[in-house]
Design a protein around this motif. Structure first.
Motif, PDB file in Angstrom:
ATOM      1  N   GLU A 155       0.831  -1.211   0.000  1.00 47.85           N
ATOM      2  CA  GLU A 155       0.000   0.000   0.000  1.00 47.85           C
ATOM      3  C   GLU A 155       0.868   1.265   0.000  1.00 47.85           C
ATOM      4  O   GLU A 155       0.584   2.222  -0.726  1.00 47.85           O
ATOM      5  CB  GLU A 155      -0.954   0.009   1.203  1.00 47.85           C
ATOM      6  N   ASP A 156       1.924   1.275   0.842  1.00 46.45           N
ATOM      7  CA  ASP A 156       2.814   2.439   0.886  1.00 46.45           C
ATOM      8  C   ASP A 156       3.517   2.640  -0.451  1.00 46.45           C
ATOM      9  O   ASP A 156       3.664   3.769  -0.925  1.00 46.45           O
ATOM     10  CB  ASP A 156       3.856   2.278   1.994  1.00 46.45           C
ATOM     11  N   LEU A 157       3.949   1.546  -1.058  1.00 42.80           N
ATOM     12  CA  LEU A 157       4.621   1.644  -2.353  1.00 42.80           C
ATOM     13  C   LEU A 157       3.657   2.164  -3.421  1.00 42.80           C
ATOM     14  O   LEU A 157       4.010   3.053  -4.209  1.00 42.80           O
ATOM     15  CB  LEU A 157       5.201   0.299  -2.772  1.00 42.80           C
ATOM     16  N   ASP A 158       2.453   1.638  -3.451  1.00 45.82           N
ATOM     17  CA  ASP A 158       1.467   2.098  -4.433  1.00 45.82           C
ATOM     18  C   ASP A 158       1.154   3.582  -4.239  1.00 45.82           C
ATOM     19  O   ASP A 158       1.024   4.331  -5.213  1.00 45.82           O
ATOM     20  CB  ASP A 158       0.192   1.261  -4.340  1.00 45.82           C
ATOM     21  N   LYS A 159       1.069   4.024  -2.985  1.00 43.03           N
ATOM     22  CA  LYS A 159       0.817   5.442  -2.691  1.00 43.03           C
ATOM     23  C   LYS A 159       2.008   6.296  -3.147  1.00 43.03           C
ATOM     24  O   LYS A 159       1.831   7.354  -3.743  1.00 43.03           O
ATOM     25  CB  LYS A 159       0.560   5.649  -1.203  1.00 43.03           C
ATOM     26  N   PHE A 160       3.213   5.813  -2.879  1.00 41.98           N
ATOM     27  CA  PHE A 160       4.417   6.520  -3.328  1.00 41.98           C
ATOM     28  C   PHE A 160       4.392   6.716  -4.840  1.00 41.98           C
ATOM     29  O   PHE A 160       4.651   7.812  -5.343  1.00 41.98           O
ATOM     30  CB  PHE A 160       5.679   5.752  -2.909  1.00 41.98           C
ATOM     31  N   LEU A 161       4.091   5.653  -5.582  1.00 41.70           N
ATOM     32  CA  LEU A 161       4.054   5.745  -7.042  1.00 41.70           C
ATOM     33  C   LEU A 161       2.984   6.736  -7.501  1.00 41.70           C
ATOM     34  O   LEU A 161       3.227   7.562  -8.387  1.00 41.70           O
ATOM     35  CB  LEU A 161       3.824   4.369  -7.664  1.00 41.70           C
ATOM     36  N   ALA A 162       1.810   6.668  -6.905  1.00 40.57           N
ATOM     37  CA  ALA A 162       0.717   7.580  -7.279  1.00 40.57           C
ATOM     38  C   ALA A 162       1.081   9.025  -6.963  1.00 40.57           C
ATOM     39  O   ALA A 162       0.843   9.932  -7.775  1.00 40.57           O
ATOM     40  CB  ALA A 162      -0.566   7.176  -6.560  1.00 40.57           C
ATOM     41  N   ASP A 163       1.684   9.250  -5.801  1.00 43.90           N
ATOM     42  CA  ASP A 163       2.022  10.615  -5.373  1.00 43.90           C
ATOM     43  C   ASP A 163       3.150  11.232  -6.184  1.00 43.90           C
ATOM     44  O   ASP A 163       3.288  12.454  -6.235  1.00 43.90           O
ATOM     45  CB  ASP A 163       2.424  10.632  -3.893  1.00 43.90           C
ATOM     46  N   ASN A 164       3.986  10.396  -6.797  1.00 41.72           N
ATOM     47  CA  ASN A 164       5.166  10.907  -7.506  1.00 41.72           C
ATOM     48  C   ASN A 164       5.085  10.770  -9.018  1.00 41.72           C
ATOM     49  O   ASN A 164       6.074  10.985  -9.711  1.00 41.72           O
ATOM     50  CB  ASN A 164       6.419  10.217  -6.970  1.00 41.72           C
ATOM     51  N   THR A 165       3.918  10.440  -9.515  1.00 37.74           N
ATOM     52  CA  THR A 165       3.733  10.335 -10.961  1.00 37.74           C
ATOM     53  C   THR A 165       3.847  11.717 -11.603  1.00 37.74           C
ATOM     54  O   THR A 165       3.275  12.684 -11.125  1.00 37.74           O
ATOM     55  CB  THR A 165       2.353   9.723 -11.280  1.00 37.74           C
ATOM     56  N   ASP A 166       4.593  11.764 -12.678  1.00 37.22           N
ATOM     57  CA  ASP A 166       4.776  12.990 -13.454  1.00 37.22           C
ATOM     58  C   ASP A 166       4.350  12.651 -14.888  1.00 37.22           C
ATOM     59  O   ASP A 166       5.067  11.956 -15.612  1.00 37.22           O
ATOM     60  CB  ASP A 166       6.239  13.414 -13.389  1.00 37.22           C
ATOM     61  N   VAL A 167       3.192  13.129 -15.289  1.00 38.92           N
ATOM     62  CA  VAL A 167       2.610  12.759 -16.581  1.00 38.92           C
ATOM     63  C   VAL A 167       3.504  13.184 -17.748  1.00 38.92           C
ATOM     64  O   VAL A 167       3.702  12.418 -18.699  1.00 38.92           O
ATOM     65  CB  VAL A 167       1.186  13.344 -16.728  1.00 38.92           C
ATOM     66  N   LYS A 168       4.082  14.379 -17.672  1.00 38.92           N
ATOM     67  CA  LYS A 168       4.957  14.831 -18.761  1.00 38.92           C
ATOM     68  C   LYS A 168       6.207  13.956 -18.860  1.00 38.92           C
ATOM     69  O   LYS A 168       6.666  13.629 -19.948  1.00 38.92           O
ATOM     70  CB  LYS A 168       5.345  16.295 -18.572  1.00 38.92           C
ATOM     71  N   TYR A 169       6.755  13.576 -17.709  1.00 39.08           N
ATOM     72  CA  TYR A 169       7.916  12.695 -17.717  1.00 39.08           C
ATOM     73  C   TYR A 169       7.534  11.322 -18.264  1.00 39.08           C
ATOM     74  O   TYR A 169       8.290  10.717 -19.021  1.00 39.08           O
ATOM     75  CB  TYR A 169       8.509  12.556 -16.311  1.00 39.08           C
ATOM     76  N   LYS A 170       6.356  10.847 -17.918  1.00 41.44           N
ATOM     77  CA  LYS A 170       5.879   9.559 -18.432  1.00 41.44           C
ATOM     78  C   LYS A 170       5.820   9.594 -19.953  1.00 41.44           C
ATOM     79  O   LYS A 170       6.283   8.672 -20.626  1.00 41.44           O
ATOM     80  CB  LYS A 170       4.499   9.236 -17.858  1.00 41.44           C
ATOM     81  N   GLU A 171       5.250  10.656 -20.507  1.00 44.60           N
ATOM     82  CA  GLU A 171       5.154  10.791 -21.959  1.00 44.60           C
ATOM     83  C   GLU A 171       6.542  10.828 -22.600  1.00 44.60           C
ATOM     84  O   GLU A 171       6.795  10.170 -23.607  1.00 44.60           O
ATOM     85  CB  GLU A 171       4.361  12.039 -22.326  1.00 44.60           C
ATOM     86  N   PHE A 172       7.447  11.598 -21.992  1.00 49.61           N
ATOM     87  CA  PHE A 172       8.815  11.707 -22.502  1.00 49.61           C
ATOM     88  C   PHE A 172       9.529  10.367 -22.439  1.00 49.61           C
ATOM     89  O   PHE A 172      10.088   9.890 -23.432  1.00 49.61           O
ATOM     90  CB  PHE A 172       9.581  12.768 -21.698  1.00 49.61           C
ATOM     91  N   HIS A 173       9.515   9.743 -21.265  1.00 44.72           N
ATOM     92  CA  HIS A 173      10.270   8.508 -21.064  1.00 44.72           C
ATOM     93  C   HIS A 173       9.682   7.350 -21.874  1.00 44.72           C
ATOM     94  O   HIS A 173      10.421   6.463 -22.310  1.00 44.72           O
ATOM     95  CB  HIS A 173      10.342   8.158 -19.577  1.00 44.72           C
ATOM     96  N   SER A 174       8.401   7.355 -22.089  1.00 43.46           N
ATOM     97  CA  SER A 174       7.757   6.298 -22.876  1.00 43.46           C
ATOM     98  C   SER A 174       8.287   6.265 -24.304  1.00 43.46           C
ATOM     99  O   SER A 174       8.258   5.217 -24.962  1.00 43.46           O
ATOM    100  CB  SER A 174       6.243   6.476 -22.881  1.00 43.46           C
ATOM    101  N   ARG A 175       8.771   7.399 -24.789  1.00 44.13           N
ATOM    102  CA  ARG A 175       9.347   7.440 -26.134  1.00 44.13           C
ATOM    103  C   ARG A 175      10.775   6.889 -26.165  1.00 44.13           C
ATOM    104  O   ARG A 175      11.286   6.564 -27.228  1.00 44.13           O
ATOM    105  CB  ARG A 175       9.321   8.870 -26.669  1.00 44.13           C
TER     106      ARG A 175
END
Length: 150
Positions: free
Chosen positions: A6-26
């Motif tokens: 639960e703590d790990l899932d919360k950490f991931l949700a709290d630190n998600t950066d949508v622009k970085y996700k789009e960039f890194h996905s490429r």
């Protein structure tokens, strides 16, 4: 500190950066879904995870996301600085499916001893591409600066 899903899932949700996700996905071709957490944030959290009394529970968690695989590598790199038990690392090597996971993980493992040198050379000869890459990158990171130290 103890690890909890639960703590790990919360950490991931709290630190998600949508622009970085789009960039890194490429940049990556990983089969794991990307959350979009930046590497420095993952490194800091991974260092804390490595101190958990139930860290093996985390390492045995199913890889459901890209960042979890990276965190496993960061945690293992921290643990392997003081251990010659390579079983967990070798299991992890087979879970890698991307250059960034490999490089972030092995780049954090700083060792210059003969045991690790022998492992790196053996990994570099592997038929599994990411194990071979680990061996090569880890060798270059740890043993190419001053060869006379060996």
């Amino acid at each position: 500190m103890t690890y909890s899903k639960e703590d790990l899932d919360k950490f991931l949700a709290d630190n998600t950066d949508v622009k970085y996700k789009e960039f890194h996905s490429r940049l990556t071709r990983s089969n794991y879904p990307i959350h979009g957490v930046r590497v420095p944030i993952l490194r800091a959290y991974g260092k804390e995870l490595a101190k958990c009394e139930n860290v093996v529970e985390f390492l045995q968690r199913e890889n459901s996301q890209y960042e979890i695989v990276i965190l496993k590598g960061i945690v293992l790199s921290s643990i392997m600085k003081k251990s010659d038990d390579f079983a967990l690392l070798e299991k992890f090597l087979l879970e890698i499916d991307d250059w960034a996971v490999c490089d972030v993980s092995c780049g954090g493992l700083k060792r210059k001893d003969k045991v690790y040198l022998d492992k790196c050379l053996a990994y570099a000869k592997s038929k599994h591409i990411w194990t071979a890459r680990w061996g090569i990158v880890a060798f270059m990171t740890n043993f190419c600066d001053k060869p006379d130290e060996l």
